[in-house]
Write a protein that holds these residues in place. Sequence first.
Motif, PDB file in Angstrom:
ATOM      1  N   SER A  66       0.653  -0.947   0.156  1.00  7.50           N
ATOM      2  CA  SER A  66      -0.218  -0.012  -0.066  1.00  7.50           C
ATOM      3  C   SER A  66       0.851   1.205  -0.093  1.00  7.50           C
ATOM      4  O   SER A  66       0.661   2.484  -0.563  1.00  7.50           O
ATOM      5  N   MET A  94       0.124  -5.256   3.128  1.00 11.81           N
ATOM      6  CA  MET A  94      -1.304  -5.383   4.134  1.00 11.81           C
ATOM      7  C   MET A  94      -1.134  -6.560   4.282  1.00 11.81           C
ATOM      8  O   MET A  94      -1.218  -7.657   3.533  1.00 11.81           O
ATOM      9  N   PHE A 119      -0.145  -5.276   9.089  1.00 12.86           N
ATOM     10  CA  PHE A 119       0.943  -5.085   7.647  1.00 12.86           C
ATOM     11  C   PHE A 119       2.111  -5.486   8.298  1.00 12.86           C
ATOM     12  O   PHE A 119       2.615  -4.770   9.233  1.00 12.86           O
ATOM     13  N   ASP A 146      -4.982   2.039  -0.261  1.00 16.26           N
ATOM     14  CA  ASP A 146      -5.416   2.846   1.044  1.00 16.26           C
ATOM     15  C   ASP A 146      -5.382   4.291   0.843  1.00 16.26           C
ATOM     16  O   ASP A 146      -5.241   4.891   0.125  1.00 16.26           O
TER      17      ASP A 146
END
Lengths: 659, 264
Positions: free
Chosen positions: B150, B164, B169, B185
């Motif tokens: 992300s 992620m 994460f 995100d």
Amino acid sequence: MEITLLRGAAVLLLLAVAAGIAVRKLLLIYRLIRLGSGPVPLAPLGVRLRDLVVQVLAHSKVLRRPASGILHFFIFWGFLVLLSTIVQAFGEAFVPGWTLPVIGAAPWFAFLQDVFIVLVLVGIGIALWLRLAVRPKRLAGQDPVGAYMILGLITGIMVTLLLSRGTAIVLDAPRWAAGAEVSRVVAGWFAGAARGTVGVVAAVSWWAHLLIILYFLTWIPEGKHLHLITLVPNILLRKARPRGALALLDVEHADRLGASRVEHFTWKDNLDVFACMECGRCTEVCPANSTGKELDPRRLHTDLRKQLTKVGPALLAGAGDVPRPALVGEVFSEAFLWQCLTCGACVEECPATNEHIDKIVEMRRHLAMEEARVPETMADALRSLEARGHPFRGAGLARDAWADGVAVKRLPAGERAEWLLWVGCAAALNERNHAPLQALVRLLQAARLDVGILGDEEACTGDPARRMGNEYLFQTLARQNIETLTAYGVTKIVTLCPHCYNTLRHEYPQLGGRYEVWHHTQLLARLIDEGRIRPGGAAASTITFHDPCYLGRHNGEYDAPRRVLGAIPGAKTVEMAQCRERSFCCGAGGGLYWLEDRVGQRVSHVRTSHVAATGAQVVATACPFCMLMLEDAAAATESTARPLDVAELLDRSLAEERH
Amino acid sequence: MEIIVCLKQVVDPELPARDFAIDPATRRQVREGRPLVISTYDENALEVALQLKDRVGGKVTALTLGPQGVAGDAIRLALAMGADEAVAVDDPHGVGLLGVEKARVLTAAIRRIGRFDLVLCGCESADWVERVVGPLLAEALAAACVTFVSRIELRNGALLVRRMADEGFHQLEVRLPAVLSVTSDETNRPRLPKVKDIMTARRKPVQVWPMADLSGTSLDGDAPGVEVRDVALPERTARCEFLPGDAAAQVAALTQRLRDLKLL
């Protein structure tokens, strides 16, 4: 004789100095105004003269607020009538006892002057009462020193004038005294006084009168009192565009898109800024401001004026750039600029005919096109417009889904129709608006009107993009639509959506698309008048009508929807306090349908409370956006008044008849 | 930093259900007359690339496959958003290629582009959702591979990526060159292009490479190992039944039905 000569010379000198100071200040203001770009096409002279008579001489807008309206009316007309006393006071510097030729010595004229002296003083009294006792919120943002200063100066001029007139009656018993009822009362105060004493009072009040007037003259160009001078040209030079139309921008060739500096506005915008008298009526009626948001239409003008007066002189002197706070982001925060619903309440109310929306949209243009900085949810709408020609992300409906089972012609299928029903995305892609669309088609067919739709080939008119500041996207969509409309030979359009109506009617001609455009309530009213639709049944409900901003204020249509409702037997209509010109936006205008209303109260909830105050069972609308907002607000506030489109209500009355 | 972003054009996932159709002959979605958009996560990948370029400098090249004429809008949008160069592989097979085949064409195109530090693509396409292109590209290009990334950041010459995971994460350090597949995100929502950039993007050159000119892209050789046998629209049926009898009987019958359906 020598004394008169000396006095005359002294007055001339003082007048020259005062006028010199005033002219110098005014010239600077003129040059500051001319910093703006032009040309701004002017409206026809007849319209401008009419506005001048109605708005300046008759005070049509000022009088909407009864107290401050009447006080201003007195002071304004007092100022005009009493100009004669000012001229006479100056004349007396050279010829003692001089009056205007013909009328100056007439008792009836002296009576008129006396009457206006009293009216001006009454006006001052009302003003003081308003400012000290009533304290309306709209005056809170004003500079109080300036306001009391002017009230003091006017009072001084009136008092010294009365003293001059009273003492003149005692000393010279002029012919005009016969009519000067009030001045004679003042003269009575000096009945027993020695002639020498009265002479001193006369001299002092005459000098004081003149000096206050001269000081006033030098002071007019400061602050809000400049409107004494700028208001008339501001109304005379009013722009030609209909209120609902934004200015066309040559996106391809412009060296900048929108305004991010004070010098980017037009000269007319700058004239507006100097015509603002800070009365705060715009802010008072602003639905964003009155629900607790940052947007303040008065501050839009006063802060632009501040910056123009601050950096303008340096710019005039040739400084390429002047350090200053950023106009977009600092002077006006982005939140301020994105809170405007473009509902036009401020523009409608402004006694100076200032245009607030244009300036806000210019700054939005800068944000949207130069910086590509747009609130996230609005950006999603813009992306959707670009990708699929409508702003409703996640709509998932086909454009003609509402027309299933409705026998309406499809122009793309090769059918021809006299009228095009412009559906509009807000109606086509939101199921709540399908019933009004179907009702409208049934009504038009009952009236034997030949109607077709464009189906998939209709795209958003571009109204939301334009009002969010993305002129480029607006023009892309508009050109595409004009091409489609030309291809199908469309000349007559009826639409349920006031936003589409406004854009098709006022903005497409800017790009060469000219059509006869009707809002559905206008067409329905006509069909009822012609007897082609005969409402029957008895809808026993109390209905209040919510004026959509883009039908009412932006297009002046307040009566057609009311005529339709009035034609429904049994329908009882009640008005909200905020109706017609004073209507309160539903909260969706200016592209703000796509921005969550999070600051302060929700505009739509406040509107629903206006509906509730009437006790109506139905709130009639004539706009698919208003419908969506009012439906949501009614659900959230548990309001019992149901939103229904005017077409739905009319269709129901016909349906009842058919039973 | 030399970054290549692979962009796939798909039929607008928001297409009204009524307009969604499958061509029985090709067993692919009908694209004609439907609006095409850049596949959702590919836009996030482009945004991640542009943000990295904004911070550390470099060059972003947008790469897409598609028959000539169709690739235009995606490429122009990418250029308007800030990509420096654009390559469209003119693909005569239309858009029906599967991930394995696409990865092969993309690999050849990337080799021809030459130097790269990073290749970014969406973590999955909005239409087929195969999730294989990223890893296959990494394999073919002998590059490191991280999926579902992300955010990326260059710190002291090392690439830090956020991957992620189910409940949180992973923070990974990756050596270059690398292929990353990107998920969305709040930090990588695709930017709106500036109007000035949209207009300059119209004049920026786009290199169009006929697929036949790319070596190693022949699809006739070994089969991709996967074949689409059938594609069908899910059928939704609704049925309504009125239970007979008085209220008490209806309640009893309804309870029994719900028990049978294991809903009670």
